[in-house]
Design an enzyme around this catalytic site. Structure first.
Site: not given
Ligand code: 13P
Length: 257
Positions: A96, A168
């Protein structure tokens, strides 16, 4: 998208054991729609409590937010893949951006962790995403496909087909993030699907997810993309009510009655 539609949340650094238990008890008593694969990723401290609160027949998969690649031993502050599996994790989040940015996670440690996860019988959930300057330079596709190739570099083609990949973009995550639009997500996810097919002998990975400021307003549109198999949610699913509403939206988007 292909079915099931994956819909899950990382609780990140939130929830005590009691709060975790209450959340899991809430979603366990609700009727989850067909056609989705729900997952919840608690902090390490509440993973076993979440496991204990989840009925054996529940379709919800639990995960860990991180684990070390090495065997047990001298690793102060770390937990091993076997330990998170023992606490209830079926999948493990790897790479992440919050860990890449603040906890020295690199492409090399991500690849080592993906290898260790598979060896421990856990499903890797590999997160990739570009910073804002790379996005603005129009180089997101090159950036994240290089991250994915590195992450999968220690897995066989058959093992790649069991992996989950979450796109992401860093600029889309968290309270200061802006959700990516479906138009921004589509070309990146399409390329990730192509890379996953290439390194898996044509099969592709298990599922490709989008994450970053997903909420009830944008979830359905983000799921219209043919290569997006699910959503990985933070804040909007930190309440059980939010999680259940997103699960319903995902099932509807998938056309499951
Ligand atoms: P948010 O939905 O709070 O932006 O976070 C996304 C995330 O990092 C999921 O791993």
């Amino acid at each position: 998208m292909k079915l099931p539609v994956w819909i899950g949340t990382s609780w990140k650094m939130t929830k005590t054991i009691a709060e975790a238990r209450a959340y899991i008890e809430h979603i366990a008593t609700a009727e989850l729609p067909a056609g989705i694969q729900p997952f919840v990723i608690p902090a390490h401290t509440s993973l076993a409590a979440a496991r204990d609160a989840l009925p054996a027949e529940s379709p919800v998969l639990l995960g860990a937010q991180n684990a070390h690649w090495g065997p047990e031993g001298a690793g102060t502050g770390e937990v091993s893949m076997r330990m998170v599996g023992d606490a209830g994790a079926r999948l493990v989040e790897i790479g992440h951006s919050e860990r890449r940015q603040h906890h020295a996670e690199t492409d090399e440690t991500v690849a080592l962790k993906a290898r260790a996860a598979v060896d421990a019988g856990l499903m890797p959930l590999i997160c990739v995403g570009e910073p804002v300057d790379v996005h603005e330079a129009g180089e997101a596709i090159e950036f994240v496909s290089s991250q994915v190739r590195a992450a999968l570099g220690r897995l066989s083609s058959t093992e790649v087909s069991g992996v989950l990949i979450a796109y992401e973009p860093i600029w889309a995550i968290g309270e200061h993030g802006r959700p990516a639009t479906p138009t921004e997500v589509a070309p990146v996810v399409s390329e990730l699907a192509r890379v996953a097919r290439e390194v898996s002998g044509g099969v592709g990975c298990r599922a490709l997810l989008y994450g970053g400021s997903v909420d009830e307003a944008n979830a359905a549109d983000l799921l219209l993309d043919a290569n997006t198999d699910g959503l990985f949610v933070g804040r909007a699913a930190w309440t059980p009510e939010g999680f259940l509403r997103l699960a319903a939206i995902a099932a509807e988007a998938a056309g499951v009655p």
